[in-house]
Structures are given as C-alpha cells and as structure tokens.
Scaffold this motif. Structure first.
Motif, mmCIF file in Angstrom:
data_model
loop_
_atom_site.group_PDB
_atom_site.id
_atom_site.type_symbol
_atom_site.label_atom_id
_atom_site.label_comp_id
_atom_site.label_asym_id
_atom_site.label_seq_id
_atom_site.Cartn_x
_atom_site.Cartn_y
_atom_site.Cartn_z
ATOM 1 N N VAL A 284 4.036 0.761 -23.010
ATOM 2 C CA VAL A 284 3.982 2.032 -22.295
ATOM 3 C C VAL A 284 4.630 1.905 -20.913
ATOM 4 C CG1 VAL A 284 2.421 3.701 -21.218
ATOM 5 C CG2 VAL A 284 1.947 2.850 -23.526
ATOM 6 N N LEU A 285 4.325 0.794 -20.217
ATOM 7 C CA LEU A 285 4.928 0.579 -18.897
ATOM 8 C C LEU A 285 6.444 0.454 -19.008
ATOM 9 C CD1 LEU A 285 2.415 -1.958 -17.285
ATOM 10 C CD2 LEU A 285 2.624 0.494 -16.843
ATOM 11 N N GLY A 286 6.914 -0.213 -20.067
ATOM 12 C CA GLY A 286 8.360 -0.354 -20.257
ATOM 13 C C GLY A 286 9.045 0.981 -20.474
ATOM 14 N N ILE A 287 8.388 1.842 -21.249
ATOM 15 C CA ILE A 287 8.945 3.173 -21.514
ATOM 16 C C ILE A 287 9.028 4.000 -20.229
ATOM 17 C CG2 ILE A 287 8.522 5.363 -22.721
ATOM 18 C CD1 ILE A 287 7.212 3.731 -24.960
ATOM 19 N N ASN A 288 8.066 3.779 -19.337
ATOM 20 C CA ASN A 288 7.981 4.588 -18.113
ATOM 21 C C ASN A 288 8.251 3.769 -16.854
ATOM 22 O OD1 ASN A 288 6.600 7.276 -19.177
ATOM 23 N ND2 ASN A 288 5.530 5.570 -20.155
ATOM 24 N N ILE A 289 9.078 2.749 -16.965
ATOM 25 C CA ILE A 289 9.250 1.810 -15.860
ATOM 26 C C ILE A 289 9.739 2.490 -14.582
ATOM 27 C CG2 ILE A 289 11.641 1.196 -16.480
ATOM 28 C CD1 ILE A 289 10.851 -1.720 -15.710
ATOM 29 N N ASP A 290 10.522 3.554 -14.704
ATOM 30 C CA ASP A 290 11.033 4.240 -13.517
ATOM 31 C C ASP A 290 9.952 5.003 -12.759
ATOM 32 O OD1 ASP A 290 10.995 5.834 -15.890
ATOM 33 O OD2 ASP A 290 12.054 7.423 -14.795
ATOM 34 N N LYS A 291 8.826 5.291 -13.427
ATOM 35 C CA LYS A 291 7.749 6.055 -12.801
ATOM 36 C C LYS A 291 6.678 5.166 -12.161
ATOM 37 C CE LYS A 291 8.175 9.750 -16.270
ATOM 38 N NZ LYS A 291 7.435 10.479 -17.349
ATOM 39 N N ILE A 292 6.716 3.861 -12.461
ATOM 40 C CA ILE A 292 5.646 2.964 -12.010
ATOM 41 C C ILE A 292 5.498 2.939 -10.493
ATOM 42 C CG2 ILE A 292 4.899 0.548 -11.922
ATOM 43 C CD1 ILE A 292 5.957 0.237 -14.757
ATOM 44 N N PRO A 293 6.580 2.825 -9.709
ATOM 45 C CA PRO A 293 6.417 2.813 -8.243
ATOM 46 C C PRO A 293 5.711 4.062 -7.715
ATOM 47 C CG PRO A 293 8.606 2.058 -8.846
ATOM 48 C CD PRO A 293 7.987 2.613 -10.094
ATOM 49 N N ASP A 294 6.047 5.225 -8.299
ATOM 50 C CA ASP A 294 5.419 6.468 -7.848
ATOM 51 C C ASP A 294 3.927 6.479 -8.156
ATOM 52 O OD1 ASP A 294 7.833 7.408 -6.917
ATOM 53 O OD2 ASP A 294 8.310 8.496 -8.769
ATOM 54 N N VAL A 295 3.550 5.978 -9.347
ATOM 55 C CA VAL A 295 2.135 5.942 -9.722
ATOM 56 C C VAL A 295 1.378 4.959 -8.834
ATOM 57 C CG1 VAL A 295 0.517 5.266 -11.545
ATOM 58 C CG2 VAL A 295 2.503 6.678 -12.099
ATOM 59 N N PHE A 296 1.990 3.831 -8.557
ATOM 60 C CA PHE A 296 1.345 2.834 -7.684
ATOM 61 C C PHE A 296 1.089 3.430 -6.302
ATOM 62 C CE2 PHE A 296 1.358 -0.681 -4.648
ATOM 63 C CZ PHE A 296 0.405 -1.519 -5.228
ATOM 64 N N MET A 297 2.073 4.123 -5.753
ATOM 65 C CA MET A 297 1.902 4.741 -4.435
ATOM 66 C C MET A 297 0.863 5.858 -4.489
ATOM 67 S SD MET A 297 3.572 2.984 -2.388
ATOM 68 C CE MET A 297 3.170 4.035 -0.995
ATOM 69 N N LEU A 298 0.794 6.580 -5.608
ATOM 70 C CA LEU A 298 -0.219 7.623 -5.767
ATOM 71 C C LEU A 298 -1.625 7.019 -5.699
ATOM 72 C CD1 LEU A 298 -1.114 10.538 -6.531
ATOM 73 C CD2 LEU A 298 -0.900 9.833 -8.939
ATOM 74 N N ILE A 299 -1.804 5.866 -6.361
ATOM 75 C CA ILE A 299 -3.100 5.183 -6.359
ATOM 76 C C ILE A 299 -3.488 4.773 -4.943
ATOM 77 C CG2 ILE A 299 -4.285 3.060 -7.068
ATOM 78 C CD1 ILE A 299 -2.741 3.258 -9.723
ATOM 79 N N VAL A 300 -2.555 4.143 -4.233
ATOM 80 C CA VAL A 300 -2.842 3.640 -2.886
ATOM 81 C C VAL A 300 -3.102 4.789 -1.913
ATOM 82 C CG1 VAL A 300 -1.934 2.330 -0.937
ATOM 83 C CG2 VAL A 300 -1.539 1.513 -3.267
ATOM 84 N N LYS A 301 -2.244 5.795 -1.929
ATOM 85 C CA LYS A 301 -2.405 6.927 -1.004
ATOM 86 C C LYS A 301 -3.711 7.678 -1.278
ATOM 87 C CE LYS A 301 2.498 7.794 -0.024
ATOM 88 N NZ LYS A 301 3.612 8.761 -0.157
ATOM 89 N N SER A 302 -4.032 7.871 -2.554
ATOM 90 C CA SER A 302 -5.267 8.586 -2.906
ATOM 91 C C SER A 302 -6.498 7.808 -2.466
ATOM 92 C CB SER A 302 -5.321 8.830 -4.419
ATOM 93 O OG SER A 302 -4.254 9.647 -4.847
ATOM 94 N N ALA A 303 -6.390 6.462 -2.469
ATOM 95 C CA ALA A 303 -7.530 5.633 -2.079
ATOM 96 C C ALA A 303 -7.919 5.842 -0.623
ATOM 97 C CB ALA A 303 -7.204 4.155 -2.321
ATOM 98 N N PHE A 304 -6.950 6.225 0.199
ATOM 99 C CA PHE A 304 -7.199 6.402 1.634
ATOM 100 C C PHE A 304 -7.091 7.858 2.078
ATOM 101 C CE2 PHE A 304 -5.856 2.011 1.064
ATOM 102 C CZ PHE A 304 -6.862 1.327 1.748
ATOM 103 N N GLY A 305 -7.143 8.767 1.087
ATOM 104 C CA GLY A 305 -7.145 10.189 1.422
ATOM 105 C C GLY A 305 -5.824 10.698 1.939
#
Length: 490
Positions: free
Chosen positions: A224-245
């Motif tokens: 799944v990550l391979g299929i969506n490899i171009d989106k991974i950086p955006d999802v990672f940043m979404l996780i981090v930013k959401s963690a700190f509001g």
C-alpha cells in the motif's frame, strides 16, 4: 460503575503511572532502548545457538514471538482506527511516543522477570511480576503478588480468552458466513490440541505463526505504501502537525489526540501491564538484560511498525474523512481502507489477519493464566489440566455470547493489574538499574556477550539453578560471538 472505574484508571491513574515509569526509566537508564537498539538483532541471531539444545530450554527468539503473539492483536487493527476516529491523525504521533517510552518500561519489567525467575526442573522457567514482587520486595509483599496473580488469571486467563474467541468467531462469520457455534467449536479443538502440549508446544506454534501473520500484514502495508509513495510525506506531516494542534481541529483537537494516542498505544503494546514479563521469564539467556532488550524490541514491533502500518493504510485511503469517520469506525474503517487500496479482497484479508492475531493471543492468554496458577500451586499438573479444560469450554462459550459486560469488567481488572505492577516497578528501579549496570560493565570490559553470575548478587534472593549455563552453550557463544568459555566462567 464500570465506566466510572475505567475512566478513573485509564484516564488518570494509569496515564500518570505509565508515563512516569516509562520516562523515568528512560532517563535513569540513559535511554537504554536506543543505546542497545542495534544489539536487539545481534541477540536474536545469537539466540539460535541457544535454540539447538537437548535440555528443553526455550530460546530468546521463542519467548519473543510468544510475547509478540500477545501484544499484536485487535488493538493493532481496530484500536488504531478508533484512535484516529476519535483523536484525529495526531493520535498516531502520540502512539509512537508511548511506544518509544514503553520500550524502556518493557526492558525494566522483563529484565526483572528474568533476574528473579525460577527453574522448573524440565529445562523451562517460571517468572513474572508475582515472582519479582515476592523475591525483590520481600515476603511482606506476598499479598500484592497474590492479588496480581488473581487479577492476571481473571483478566487474561478467563476474560480476554473469551473476548478473543468472540472476535474470531464473529469476524469469521462476517467474512465467510460460518455460524459462530461452528467457528467456536473448531477454534476450541485447535486450541485444546496446542495447550495440552504445554509451553513448549505453544512456543513452537507461535514461532511459526507469529512471523507469518505479522510478516504478511507488514508486506501488504508495504504494498500500500509503495502504491501511494508520493503521498507519504504529506501524511507524515499531517500526523505531526495534528499532534501539536497545527492543523484545523480533527477528531477533537490536540487534547483528544494526546489522550487517544496514549490510551490506544498503552493498550496495544501492554508495556507496564506486567503480562509480557510472564513470557519473558521462560527464555534461556546468558544475562537478564538480553531478554529485556529483546522485549523492548517487541514493543517497537507492535506500536511503531504494525500500528503505523494500519495508520498509514487508513490515512492514505480515500475512505478516511474527518467529518464522517464516526459512521465508519473500528475494524470496519480498517477493512474499508484496505478495500479502497487493493480491492474487495482487502476486507477478507483484514478478517483473516484479525483471526490469526486473535488466535495467537488466545494461546498467550492461556499461558498467562497458567503462570498465575503456578504461583499458588507449583507445577500441579492436575490443576493445569483442569484449567486447560476450562479454557476449551470458555472458547466455545465466548464465541456464542455477547461479552459487552465481560469486556468492561476485564478492562477494570486489567487496569488494577497494571497499577499493582507499576507500583512494584517503581520500588524495583534500583535492582533493575543494578542488573543493567552489570550488563553495561561487561560490555565496556570487552565481553561481547555478558554472562550473569547469580553468586555475585547474594542479597537478591535469586535461584542459582535458573542461571546455570550449559557447557556446550558456553562453547557456542565462543563460536558465534567470540566469547571465551574461560571468560564466561570467570
């Protein structure tokens, strides 16, 4: 009343205790989980030398997969989805933090379990919180050890065994239309054949089943990550930013993200509950810290790898929508996300993964119950056989029963179980650091594989027979790691 007690235990008391122990021992041990992270793989490789013995010992790897069998379960599939639904993507970040700190907690409790273990006479060992409470804190704390053992039996031996059977039967019924009664009977027969063979058979089954189930799930996640490899950086940043509001409020804002991430992370990896040390104690290792390091790795596998796999599959899918996830939650959200990535067969795959995860957890729960009984009646085979029959019947009953009340009750007893264990861990900080210091000192002295000598710790009330290393294994350590038998004996 159950809801009130659960909120009090999991929302306040346990959060404070678990974070205090995790962060406290991380600092006191000079970040042991990071210092020895690379050594985890070396220990597992070297444990294959210990695996080839004729004395009935169980290797470090076998104990690891047995504990992973318990840690990896429904929380990795459904629990992560619940955390994201109620706490937003930021909950994943706090799960990571809990996992990294929980590695230190697991190191402490599993090292203590190894240190205070007792030889059973057949090449295996018994140990866990009840043993290190009595031996480490003294006989005046026998009541706490007894209370812990009763809670362990009620929570894992009975309550969660029935709950896992229910999860297996209902999931199998949803995926393949098999009546829950038939699933329960089939599961009970397989479980019975395994548990009547004792811990050695359970370890052998887990050694094959756990790498297969965890590896298969991770492979699909990588696909799944391979299929969506171009989106991974955006999802990672979404996780981090959401963690700190730093993102618009999703799933309840930063407070909900922290609360759900911490609660789901602790529930999933079990670090601090005292369950894994019961299994960690069975391993035949040259030093207690060896198994502490390996069990810290099992927390990493559970929370940082497998929980992250589920989280990324959900967040990368077109199914996840912060505005409507309350309509699709839990296992249904994970199944829908998988189907969105790979097609409808993804729903079946998630059901099969849950089936394997839950089945392995039943075997793990059985052993925890057996170990709690052993604390009261040492190696009583009649008692053990009666418990095995009860487990088989419980698996049948659990598959066909609505277990909502049982689940709430088991959550309370599990919370009390964790409180008893964490109080003991706080009081046993010094012995834990003492064992780590012994390990560190031997490493600094140039010994590639430290050897624990119980005779050098006469004040710790240890079982010398539990720390007798077979002569052929001293030779194997020399061949594999470069230790000299003479140095080991000295």
């Amino acid at each position: 009343m159950l809801d009130f007690l659960n909120d009090l235990l999991w929302g306040k008391v346990l959060l404070v205790l678990l974070i205090t122990v995790g962060v406290g021992f991380t600092v006191a041990s000079r970040f042991v989980q990071f210092r020895y992270f690379g050594r985890m793989f070396q220990i597992l490789g070297a444990s294959q030398a210990f695996k080839r013995d004729k004395h009935g010992h169980l290797s470090s790897f076998q104990a690891l997969v047995l504990s992973v069998a318990g840690r990896v379960g429904g929380g990795n599939i459904a629990g992560v989805a619940v955390a994201i639904t109620l706490g937003g993507p930021g909950a994943v970040f706090w799960m990571w933090m809990v996992g990294l700190m929980g590695m230190a907690t697991s190191f402490l409790e599993c090292t203590l379990a190894q240190t205070y273990k007792q030889a059973s006479g057949d090449g295996t060992y018994r140990g866990g919180p009840a043993y290190y409470i009595v031996k480490g804190l003294g006989s005046r704390w026998t009541w706490l050890a007894g209370l812990y053992s009763v809670l362990l039996l009620v929570t894992f031996g009975f309550g969660f065994t029935a709950l896992q059977s229910y999860a297996v039967a209902t999931s199998f019924g949803d995926a393949f239309g098999v009546p829950v009664l038939y699933s329960g009977l089939g599961l009970a027969m397989v479980v019975g054949l395994i548990i009547f063979g004792g811990i050695k058979r359970i370890a052998r089954i887990s050694e094959v089943l756990v790498p297969f189930m965890a590896g298969g799930y991770i492979l699909i996640a990588l696909l799944v990550l391979g299929i969506n490899i171009d989106k991974i950086p955006d999802v990672f940043m979404l996780i981090v930013k959401s963690a700190f509001g730093l993102e618009p409020a999703i799933g309840g804002g930063i407070g909900a993200a922290i609360m759900m991430g911490v609660k789901r992370g602790l529930f999933s990896n079990e670090a601090g509950l005292g369950s894994a040390p019961n299994v960690a104690a069975v391993a035949y290792v040259p030093h207690p810290a060896n198994q502490g390091i390996v069990q810290a790795f099992s927390v990493f596998i559970d929370t940082v790898i497998i929980c992250s796999a589920t989280a990324f599959m959900i967040l990368l899918s077109g199914v996840y929508d912060p505005a409507s996830t309350n309509e699709v939650a839990g296992i249904a959200l994970t199944q829908a996300a998988m189907a969105d990535h790979v097609g409808e067969w993804g729903r079946t795959f998630v059901s099969l993964a849950l089936l394997l995860f839950a089945f392995s957890t039943i075997l793990y729960n059985y052993y925890l119950g057996e170990n709690s009984l052993n604390f009261f009646s040492r190696d009583n085979q009649t008692l053990f056989n009666a418990f095995r029959v009860a487990i088989v019947l419980l698996v049948c009953w659990g598959a066909t029963t609505d277990l909502g009340t049982v689940f709430g009750f088991a959550d309370v007893t599990m919370g009390l179980l964790a409180v008893a264990n964490l109080i003991a861990l706080i009081m046993l900080f010094k012995p834990g650091l003492r064992i780590l210091k012994d390990f560190d000192g031997q490493i600094r002295g140039g010994l590639k594989q430290p050897i624990f000598d119980a005779k050098q710790h006469p004040d710790m009330n240890l079982d010398p027979k539990a720390w007798e290393i077979e002569p052929e294994d001293l030779a194997r350590m020399h061949d594999v790691l470069g230790n000299t038998p003479a140095s080991a004996k000295d």
